[in-house]
Design a protein around this motif. Structure first.
Motif, PDB file in Angstrom:
ATOM      1  N   SER A  37      50.315  58.695  21.441  1.00 49.20           N
ATOM      2  CA  SER A  37      50.912  59.888  22.025  1.00 49.20           C
ATOM      3  C   SER A  37      49.820  60.864  22.403  1.00 49.20           C
ATOM      4  N   CYS A  54      52.962  54.182  25.254  1.00 47.70           N
ATOM      5  CA  CYS A  54      52.386  55.511  25.423  1.00 47.70           C
ATOM      6  C   CYS A  54      53.503  56.538  25.527  1.00 47.70           C
ATOM      7  N   LEU A  55      53.416  57.580  24.710  1.00 46.05           N
ATOM      8  CA  LEU A  55      54.460  58.598  24.642  1.00 46.05           C
ATOM      9  C   LEU A  55      53.852  59.992  24.736  1.00 46.05           C
ATOM     10  N   THR A  56      54.706  60.962  24.994  1.00 46.60           N
ATOM     11  CA  THR A  56      54.294  62.362  24.877  1.00 46.60           C
ATOM     12  C   THR A  56      55.032  63.045  23.735  1.00 46.60           C
ATOM     13  N   ASP A  57      55.974  62.360  23.120  1.00 48.27           N
ATOM     14  CA  ASP A  57      56.819  62.930  22.059  1.00 48.27           C
ATOM     15  C   ASP A  57      56.346  62.408  20.703  1.00 48.27           C
ATOM     16  N   ASN A  58      55.797  63.300  19.871  1.00 49.31           N
ATOM     17  CA  ASN A  58      55.315  62.883  18.558  1.00 49.31           C
ATOM     18  C   ASN A  58      56.445  62.486  17.616  1.00 49.31           C
ATOM     19  N   LEU A  61      57.055  58.920  18.377  1.00 54.49           N
ATOM     20  CA  LEU A  61      55.968  58.121  17.808  1.00 54.49           C
ATOM     21  C   LEU A  61      56.182  57.925  16.312  1.00 54.49           C
TER      22      LEU A  61
END
Length: 266
Positions: A37, A54-58, A61
């Motif tokens: 992330s 692949c993420l942007t939100d923890n 994750l």
């Protein structure tokens, strides 16, 4: 190979990417078992493993991962919002103590580790400290994980991590300072820049390999050259008389104080 899914918060940063690449190259984790992330989707250097998530939100994750590596700058940690209760949390942030990690993540199984820039070439030395909540299986996973980046040791006092943050977390910085001083001196003597650079690199890089391969301790090596009473002995004695040892000690004291200060400021 671990069967646990590993998430890296800050996985697009240089350290997060270095750890991820080392694990993948060593076969420690499959691409499908790795979740990254970051605020960007910059996975430069990991393009050869298209199965990575692949993420942007923890929060997402954390939900997907069994092990969470915190690889953000310490000053950014206060903005990281995760609930890692029941998870193994591994922090590679300088100066963030176990107590703060536990309070902000909800985890009780926590490891503080300090790899350095040489992780990018598999040559990092990574000391680590585990909280009381970490079990033997957690510790074995941590050992195997950081062995993919180089060599590693468990330490048993949290204060030792703060000290080693300054000593080994510096990576190439301290040898680079020595090399820069030597290069400047060589250029002042009129050597061509290419020759001076190659000469200094040979000294610093060659010494690194020789120390690694030689059974003699650094102290024994210095003593041997001093006793030989040649040009190297003269150079060594000049550096010693000029305060080299005291300067190194002062630098390490300052680095440790900075790490402790960061810890107390969390």
């Amino acid at each position: 190979m671990t069967e646990r899914t590993i998430g890296i918060v800050g996985g697009a940063g240089w350290m997060g990417r270095a750890i991820a690449r080392s694990m993948l190259e060593a076969g420690f984790v499959e691409p499908s078992g790795l979740v990254l992330s970051s605020r960007s989707h910059n996975t430069q250097g990991l393009a050869g493993w298209p199965g990575i998530t692949c993420l942007t939100d923890n929060h997402e994750l954390t939900a997907r991962s069994d092990v969470i590596i915190l690889s953000v700058r310490p000053v950014q940690f206060s903005a990281v919002d995760i609930d890692a209760a029941g998870k193994l949390v591994i922090s590679v942030m300088a100066g963030v103590p176990v107590a703060t990690l536990a309070a902000r993540t909800g985890a009780t199984r926590i490891v503080r580790a300090m790899p350095n820039a040489a992780a990018e070439i598999g040559k990092s030395y990574t000391p680590w400290f585990a909280s009381e909540g970490a079990d033997p299986a957690d510790k074995e996973l941590v050992r195997q994980l950081f062995e993919t980046c180089g060599t590693t040791d468990e330490v048993f006092r949290e204060a030792d991590i703060d000290y080693l943050t300054g000593l080994t977390g510096s990576g190439p910085a301290f040898p680079a300072l020595l090399a820069d001083a030597m290069l400047g001196h060589a250029l002042e003597r009129g050597l061509p820049a290419k020759v001076a650079k190659r000469a200094v690199e040979a000294v610093v890089a060659g010494a690194n390999q020789l120390l690694a391969d030689n059974n003699a301790s650094p102290e024994e090596t210095v003593r041997t050259f001093l006793e030989y009473r040649g040009t190297t002995a003269a150079g060594l004695q000049g550096m010693i008389d000029g305060g080299f040892v005291e300067a190194v000690r002062a630098g390490l004291d300052a680095a440790e104080a900075a790490a402790v200060g960061m810890s107390q400021g969390q």
